[in-house]
Write a protein that holds these residues in place. Structure first.
Motif, PDB file in Angstrom:
ATOM      1  N   LEU A 198       0.807  -1.221   0.000  1.00 21.98           N
ATOM      2  CA  LEU A 198       0.000   0.000   0.000  1.00 21.98           C
ATOM      3  C   LEU A 198       0.840   1.271   0.000  1.00 21.98           C
ATOM      4  CD1 LEU A 198      -2.704  -1.030   2.657  1.00 21.98           C
ATOM      5  CD2 LEU A 198      -2.842  -1.198   0.155  1.00 21.98           C
ATOM      6  N   ALA A 199       2.157   1.125  -0.114  1.00 22.89           N
ATOM      7  CA  ALA A 199       3.041   2.278   0.022  1.00 22.89           C
ATOM      8  C   ALA A 199       3.011   3.205  -1.187  1.00 22.89           C
ATOM      9  CB  ALA A 199       4.473   1.817   0.290  1.00 22.89           C
ATOM     10  N   ASP A 200       2.262   2.845  -2.233  1.00 25.62           N
ATOM     11  CA  ASP A 200       2.165   3.763  -3.371  1.00 25.62           C
ATOM     12  C   ASP A 200       1.444   5.060  -3.009  1.00 25.62           C
ATOM     13  OD1 ASP A 200      -0.295   2.562  -3.019  1.00 25.62           O
ATOM     14  OD2 ASP A 200      -0.605   2.083  -5.134  1.00 25.62           O
ATOM     15  N   ILE A 201       0.817   5.108  -1.855  1.00 31.71           N
ATOM     16  CA  ILE A 201       0.167   6.342  -1.428  1.00 31.71           C
ATOM     17  C   ILE A 201       1.182   7.465  -1.222  1.00 31.71           C
ATOM     18  CG2 ILE A 201       0.235   5.919   1.080  1.00 31.71           C
ATOM     19  CD1 ILE A 201      -2.699   6.993   1.130  1.00 31.71           C
ATOM     20  N   PHE A 202       2.466   7.107  -1.049  1.00 32.86           N
ATOM     21  CA  PHE A 202       3.507   8.115  -0.850  1.00 32.86           C
ATOM     22  C   PHE A 202       4.034   8.699  -2.163  1.00 32.86           C
ATOM     23  CE2 PHE A 202       4.230   5.317   2.969  1.00 32.86           C
ATOM     24  CZ  PHE A 202       3.811   6.239   3.927  1.00 32.86           C
ATOM     25  N   GLN A 203       3.661   8.133  -3.298  1.00 25.57           N
ATOM     26  CA  GLN A 203       4.244   8.570  -4.567  1.00 25.57           C
ATOM     27  C   GLN A 203       4.073  10.061  -4.842  1.00 25.57           C
ATOM     28  OE1 GLN A 203       2.809   6.029  -7.716  1.00 25.57           O
ATOM     29  NE2 GLN A 203       4.058   4.273  -7.066  1.00 25.57           N
ATOM     30  N   PRO A 204       2.924  10.667  -4.523  1.00 29.50           N
ATOM     31  CA  PRO A 204       2.784  12.106  -4.803  1.00 29.50           C
ATOM     32  C   PRO A 204       3.565  12.996  -3.825  1.00 29.50           C
ATOM     33  CG  PRO A 204       0.634  11.006  -4.736  1.00 29.50           C
ATOM     34  CD  PRO A 204       1.635  10.066  -4.136  1.00 29.50           C
ATOM     35  N   THR A 205       4.137  12.409  -2.767  1.00 28.36           N
ATOM     36  CA  THR A 205       4.809  13.217  -1.744  1.00 28.36           C
ATOM     37  C   THR A 205       6.205  12.669  -1.470  1.00 28.36           C
ATOM     38  OG1 THR A 205       3.721  11.872  -0.031  1.00 28.36           O
ATOM     39  CG2 THR A 205       2.665  13.970  -0.637  1.00 28.36           C
ATOM     40  N   PRO A 206       7.125  12.771  -2.427  1.00 31.82           N
ATOM     41  CA  PRO A 206       8.472  12.235  -2.200  1.00 31.82           C
ATOM     42  C   PRO A 206       9.195  12.877  -1.037  1.00 31.82           C
ATOM     43  CG  PRO A 206       8.390  13.589  -4.198  1.00 31.82           C
ATOM     44  CD  PRO A 206       6.973  13.362  -3.775  1.00 31.82           C
ATOM     45  N   ALA A 207       8.855  14.114  -0.702  1.00 31.26           N
ATOM     46  CA  ALA A 207       9.508  14.767   0.433  1.00 31.26           C
ATOM     47  C   ALA A 207       9.190  14.050   1.740  1.00 31.26           C
ATOM     48  CB  ALA A 207       9.084  16.235   0.529  1.00 31.26           C
ATOM     49  N   VAL A 208       8.010  13.428   1.810  1.00 29.14           N
ATOM     50  CA  VAL A 208       7.653  12.662   3.003  1.00 29.14           C
ATOM     51  C   VAL A 208       8.563  11.444   3.136  1.00 29.14           C
ATOM     52  CG1 VAL A 208       5.848  11.265   4.087  1.00 29.14           C
ATOM     53  CG2 VAL A 208       5.271  13.478   3.053  1.00 29.14           C
ATOM     54  N   LEU A 209       8.831  10.762   2.028  1.00 26.73           N
ATOM     55  CA  LEU A 209       9.724   9.607   2.078  1.00 26.73           C
ATOM     56  C   LEU A 209      11.138  10.018   2.478  1.00 26.73           C
ATOM     57  CD1 LEU A 209       8.579   7.667  -1.109  1.00 26.73           C
ATOM     58  CD2 LEU A 209       8.133   7.058   1.271  1.00 26.73           C
ATOM     59  N   GLU A 210      11.595  11.148   2.007  1.00 25.92           N
ATOM     60  CA  GLU A 210      12.923  11.619   2.393  1.00 25.92           C
ATOM     61  C   GLU A 210      12.974  11.929   3.884  1.00 25.92           C
ATOM     62  OE1 GLU A 210      13.562  14.918  -0.177  1.00 25.92           O
ATOM     63  OE2 GLU A 210      13.611  13.683  -2.004  1.00 25.92           O
ATOM     64  N   TRP A 211      11.924  12.546   4.395  1.00 24.50           N
ATOM     65  CA  TRP A 211      11.836  12.805   5.845  1.00 24.50           C
ATOM     66  C   TRP A 211      11.800  11.487   6.623  1.00 24.50           C
ATOM     67  CZ3 TRP A 211       7.040  11.699   8.434  1.00 24.50           C
ATOM     68  CH2 TRP A 211       7.037  12.015   9.798  1.00 24.50           C
ATOM     69  N   MET A 212      11.049  10.513   6.129  1.00 20.37           N
ATOM     70  CA  MET A 212      10.993   9.216   6.801  1.00 20.37           C
ATOM     71  C   MET A 212      12.357   8.549   6.826  1.00 20.37           C
ATOM     72  SD  MET A 212       7.300   7.707   5.509  1.00 20.37           S
ATOM     73  CE  MET A 212       7.385   6.261   6.579  1.00 20.37           C
ATOM     74  N   ASP A 213      13.117   8.689   5.743  1.00 24.09           N
ATOM     75  CA  ASP A 213      14.473   8.135   5.728  1.00 24.09           C
ATOM     76  C   ASP A 213      15.342   8.798   6.793  1.00 24.09           C
ATOM     77  OD1 ASP A 213      13.853   6.433   3.643  1.00 24.09           O
ATOM     78  OD2 ASP A 213      14.700   7.745   2.088  1.00 24.09           O
ATOM     79  N   ARG A 214      15.190  10.091   6.974  1.00 28.68           N
ATOM     80  CA  ARG A 214      15.960  10.791   8.013  1.00 28.68           C
ATOM     81  C   ARG A 214      15.538  10.318   9.400  1.00 28.68           C
ATOM     82  NH1 ARG A 214      15.394  15.013   4.138  1.00 28.68           N
ATOM     83  NH2 ARG A 214      13.492  15.845   5.083  1.00 28.68           N
TER      84      ARG A 214
END
Length: 313
Positions: A198-214
């Motif tokens: 279900l992680a495709d919900i993050f596709q429109p918000t790549p900045a969120v994934l970068e924050w999650m990586d941090r």
């Protein structure tokens, strides 16, 4: 072991991940007790007396319930790096409370749709997935529950708002994380790591994934496993810590020394019974005795919990 931090948790618990990351952020050493995801939980109840939400923190014979209270305890034990920067203390707490409730429940309604549940329970013993679903349904009794379509739309909106924040800063409110980041992260972590289909919900918000990586890069600190029976032995051999000399704040007409119950006001409302030994501006503390754990103090935050005088036997 009397001063060792013992977190009672399990791997896929979102609120456990919130606390694990805070422990990592503060580079604390701790012991991990793995608790069952569903009842029966006899070792949990030996320490808490009724509270069965996950996680809870044990320090000797003191039991701290709810991740919001655990955040305060960790901040007191290890003030640096801060979870509550002075200039953000109010807004960070308000945001964290929203994230731990409104954002979290939208995320979980999305996460536990049939496609997510199928992935989450794949490979588990027969019947465990159904038992988990029934148990959580029972724990949510009385709560307003949004249908998956409405929750999904809300989750998408919340992700866009978080994205707007982390496009401007490395973390939600600046260059360093605060309690708001940890509260916002864990429901999203569940989507990405526990139900990745279900992680495709993050596709429109790549900045969120970068924050999650941090956030993920903060790690979990220095952790070693501990058996539940050993944690109970730690409590039995310890005495509860002296209570802080904070003023008694009586909002209920219930004097100290009274038999009382404390229960969450929504999810997981099983009460804990004991003797009221403290009621400060921010928390309640009950003393209770268990045949295995001995005398323990069980602490709850005031916000989100209901104190009642115990019914006469």
């Amino acid at each position: 072991m009397n001063h060792t931090l013992i977190l009672h948790q399990y791997a896929a618990s979102p609120f456990s991940e919130k606390v694990r990351l805070m422990l990592g952020y503060k580079q604390l050493a701790w012991r991990a007790v793995t608790v069952p995801a569903v009842p029966p939980k006899p070792d949990v109840l030996a320490l808490t007396g009724g509270y069965r939400r996950t996680p809870f923190l044990q320090i000797g014979a003191d039991i701290y319930c709810d991740s919001a209270l655990i955040s305060d305890v960790l901040e007191h034990l290890q003030p640096e790096p801060v979870l509550y920067p002075p200039h953000l203390k109010g807004v960070a707490r308000v945001f964290a409370q929203w994230a731990d409730s409104t954002l979290f429940w939208a995320a979980m309604a999305y996460n536990l749709q049939p496609r997510g549940a199928q992935v989450l329970f794949a490979g588990l013993p027969e019947g465990l997935g159904q038992a988990f679903a029934e148990d959580r349904r029972e724990m949510r009794a009385g709560m307003v529950q949004h249908r998956q379509p409405e929750a999904t739309q809300a989750y998408r909106s919340y992700l866009r708002r978080i994205s707007n924040m982390v496009e401007e800063h490395s973390f939600l409110f600046g260059a360093e994380p605060c309690v708001a980041d940890f509260a916002a992260y864990h429901g999203l972590w569940f989507t990405r790591h526990c139900v990745p289909v279900l992680a495709d919900i993050f596709q429109p918000t790549p900045a969120v994934l970068e924050w999650m990586d941090r956030m993920a890069a903060l790690g979990h600190g220095q952790v070693e496993p501990l058996a539940a029976a050993d944690a109970i032995t730690v409590a039995a051999k310890a005495e509860p810590l002296p209570l802080a000399p904070e003023a008694f704040q009586d909002e209920h007409g219930i004097p100290l020394g009274s038999p009382v119950t404390v229960a969450a006001d929504s999810f997981g409302t099983e009460p804990t019974a004991g003797t009221l030994v403290a009621a400060t501006r921010t928390r309640y503390t009950l003393a209770r005795t268990d045949p295995r754990a001995g005398t323990v103090h069980v602490h709850f935050p005031r916000i989100g919990y209901i104190l009642r005088k115990a019914a006469n036997p």
